[in-house]
Design a protein around this motif. Sequence first.
Motif, PDB file in Angstrom:
ATOM      1  N   LEU A  46     -50.064  17.533  -0.803  1.00 27.87           N
ATOM      2  CA  LEU A  46     -50.974  16.632  -1.511  1.00 27.87           C
ATOM      3  C   LEU A  46     -50.254  15.652  -2.429  1.00 27.87           C
ATOM      4  O   LEU A  46     -50.702  14.532  -2.630  1.00 27.87           O
ATOM      5  CB  LEU A  46     -51.976  17.439  -2.345  1.00 27.87           C
ATOM      6  N   GLY A  47     -49.169  16.071  -3.017  1.00 28.77           N
ATOM      7  CA  GLY A  47     -48.505  15.258  -4.031  1.00 28.77           C
ATOM      8  C   GLY A  47     -49.089  15.575  -5.398  1.00 28.77           C
ATOM      9  O   GLY A  47     -49.784  16.572  -5.585  1.00 28.77           O
ATOM     10  N   ASP A  48     -48.827  14.709  -6.352  1.00 29.81           N
ATOM     11  CA  ASP A  48     -49.274  14.949  -7.723  1.00 29.81           C
ATOM     12  C   ASP A  48     -50.787  14.899  -7.832  1.00 29.81           C
ATOM     13  O   ASP A  48     -51.407  13.869  -7.522  1.00 29.81           O
ATOM     14  CB  ASP A  48     -48.660  13.917  -8.671  1.00 29.81           C
ATOM     15  N   LEU A  49     -51.384  15.997  -8.278  1.00 30.80           N
ATOM     16  CA  LEU A  49     -52.832  16.041  -8.460  1.00 30.80           C
ATOM     17  C   LEU A  49     -53.215  15.248  -9.710  1.00 30.80           C
ATOM     18  O   LEU A  49     -52.573  15.374 -10.756  1.00 30.80           O
ATOM     19  CB  LEU A  49     -53.319  17.472  -8.566  1.00 30.80           C
ATOM     20  N   VAL A  50     -54.268  14.435  -9.570  1.00 36.63           N
ATOM     21  CA  VAL A  50     -54.715  13.605 -10.693  1.00 36.63           C
ATOM     22  C   VAL A  50     -56.151  13.905 -11.110  1.00 36.63           C
ATOM     23  O   VAL A  50     -56.574  13.528 -12.203  1.00 36.63           O
ATOM     24  CB  VAL A  50     -54.559  12.098 -10.376  1.00 36.63           C
ATOM     25  N   PHE A  51     -56.922  14.576 -10.237  1.00 42.30           N
ATOM     26  CA  PHE A  51     -58.311  14.881 -10.559  1.00 42.30           C
ATOM     27  C   PHE A  51     -58.735  16.129  -9.807  1.00 42.30           C
ATOM     28  O   PHE A  51     -58.335  16.360  -8.671  1.00 42.30           O
ATOM     29  CB  PHE A  51     -59.225  13.709 -10.168  1.00 42.30           C
ATOM     30  N   LEU A  52     -59.580  16.930 -10.462  1.00 38.43           N
ATOM     31  CA  LEU A  52     -60.073  18.185  -9.899  1.00 38.43           C
ATOM     32  C   LEU A  52     -61.550  18.283 -10.231  1.00 38.43           C
ATOM     33  O   LEU A  52     -61.922  18.266 -11.398  1.00 38.43           O
ATOM     34  CB  LEU A  52     -59.288  19.327 -10.543  1.00 38.43           C
ATOM     35  N   ASP A  53     -62.400  18.326  -9.217  1.00 41.79           N
ATOM     36  CA  ASP A  53     -63.843  18.439  -9.412  1.00 41.79           C
ATOM     37  C   ASP A  53     -64.242  19.888  -9.170  1.00 41.79           C
ATOM     38  O   ASP A  53     -64.301  20.347  -8.033  1.00 41.79           O
ATOM     39  CB  ASP A  53     -64.588  17.500  -8.461  1.00 41.79           C
ATOM     40  N   LEU A  54     -64.505  20.623 -10.263  1.00 41.77           N
ATOM     41  CA  LEU A  54     -64.795  22.055 -10.186  1.00 41.77           C
ATOM     42  C   LEU A  54     -66.287  22.318 -10.028  1.00 41.77           C
ATOM     43  O   LEU A  54     -67.113  21.565 -10.548  1.00 41.77           O
ATOM     44  CB  LEU A  54     -64.309  22.754 -11.457  1.00 41.77           C
ATOM     45  N   PRO A  55     -66.642  23.405  -9.339  1.00 42.69           N
ATOM     46  CA  PRO A  55     -68.055  23.797  -9.244  1.00 42.69           C
ATOM     47  C   PRO A  55     -68.523  24.448 -10.546  1.00 42.69           C
ATOM     48  O   PRO A  55     -67.716  24.774 -11.419  1.00 42.69           O
ATOM     49  CB  PRO A  55     -68.047  24.814  -8.099  1.00 42.69           C
ATOM     50  N   GLU A  56     -69.811  24.653 -10.660  1.00 44.53           N
ATOM     51  CA  GLU A  56     -70.388  25.318 -11.821  1.00 44.53           C
ATOM     52  C   GLU A  56     -70.243  26.834 -11.679  1.00 44.53           C
ATOM     53  O   GLU A  56     -70.340  27.373 -10.572  1.00 44.53           O
ATOM     54  CB  GLU A  56     -71.876  24.976 -11.948  1.00 44.53           C
ATOM     55  N   LEU A  70     -60.030  18.044  -4.562  1.00 43.87           N
ATOM     56  CA  LEU A  70     -58.708  17.824  -5.135  1.00 43.87           C
ATOM     57  C   LEU A  70     -58.301  16.383  -4.839  1.00 43.87           C
ATOM     58  O   LEU A  70     -58.230  15.987  -3.680  1.00 43.87           O
ATOM     59  CB  LEU A  70     -57.685  18.772  -4.509  1.00 43.87           C
ATOM     60  N   GLU A  71     -58.045  15.614  -5.867  1.00 42.22           N
ATOM     61  CA  GLU A  71     -57.620  14.229  -5.687  1.00 42.22           C
ATOM     62  C   GLU A  71     -56.174  14.116  -6.150  1.00 42.22           C
ATOM     63  O   GLU A  71     -55.833  14.542  -7.254  1.00 42.22           O
ATOM     64  CB  GLU A  71     -58.502  13.281  -6.486  1.00 42.22           C
ATOM     65  N   SER A  72     -55.346  13.559  -5.272  1.00 39.15           N
ATOM     66  CA  SER A  72     -53.933  13.413  -5.595  1.00 39.15           C
ATOM     67  C   SER A  72     -53.520  11.959  -5.443  1.00 39.15           C
ATOM     68  O   SER A  72     -54.322  11.107  -5.084  1.00 39.15           O
ATOM     69  CB  SER A  72     -53.094  14.286  -4.656  1.00 39.15           C
ATOM     70  N   SER A  73     -52.245  11.718  -5.688  1.00 44.24           N
ATOM     71  CA  SER A  73     -51.701  10.386  -5.507  1.00 44.24           C
ATOM     72  C   SER A  73     -51.692   9.976  -4.030  1.00 44.24           C
ATOM     73  O   SER A  73     -51.595   8.798  -3.725  1.00 44.24           O
ATOM     74  CB  SER A  73     -50.282  10.333  -6.080  1.00 44.24           C
ATOM     75  N   LYS A  74     -51.837  10.942  -3.129  1.00 45.18           N
ATOM     76  CA  LYS A  74     -51.793  10.669  -1.692  1.00 45.18           C
ATOM     77  C   LYS A  74     -53.151  10.718  -1.004  1.00 45.18           C
ATOM     78  O   LYS A  74     -53.376  10.017  -0.027  1.00 45.18           O
ATOM     79  CB  LYS A  74     -50.884  11.682  -0.983  1.00 45.18           C
ATOM     80  N   ALA A  75     -54.058  11.599  -1.470  1.00 46.32           N
ATOM     81  CA  ALA A  75     -55.290  11.840  -0.716  1.00 46.32           C
ATOM     82  C   ALA A  75     -56.336  12.546  -1.572  1.00 46.32           C
ATOM     83  O   ALA A  75     -56.033  13.036  -2.653  1.00 46.32           O
ATOM     84  CB  ALA A  75     -54.982  12.708   0.504  1.00 46.32           C
TER      85      ALA A  75
END
Length: 137
Positions: A46-56, A70-75
């Motif tokens: 994935l590369g460097d992770l920049v954002f994580l959307d967690l469930p409740e 999972l949002e990274s610098s690549k995908a």
Amino acid sequence: MTSESQNNAERLSIPDQLNYSQDHVWVDKSDSPAVLGVTEYATEQLGDLVFLDLPETGTHVDAGDEIVELESSKAVEPLVCPVSGTITYVNRAASDDPSVINADPYGEGWILKMDLDDDQPDLLSADDYAKVIEAAQ
């Protein structure tokens, strides 16, 4: 293999005490609730992770559900849950600073904890997961 199985091609850590999914999610069933995260191989891909959307917390999920983005610098990739159960904790520290997942995917970089529905989910051993990685390269 040693207590920490090593993928020879990448020299990635694959802790023996964990179980794994084909989708590069690790599960630690040795404690209750079970702990889930993404593998070091996944973080490398994935590369460097920049954002994580967690469930409740309190959300019930089935094996195969996409539960975290999972949002990274690549995908942007979904985390596919390999087990069924109810989410009891989420790692807010990892959500605030996703780089902790890249830095320590098997420790401080855990993603969530859940009470499992099935005590024997269909997961891979460290040796079997190492073979999955080797086949992917």
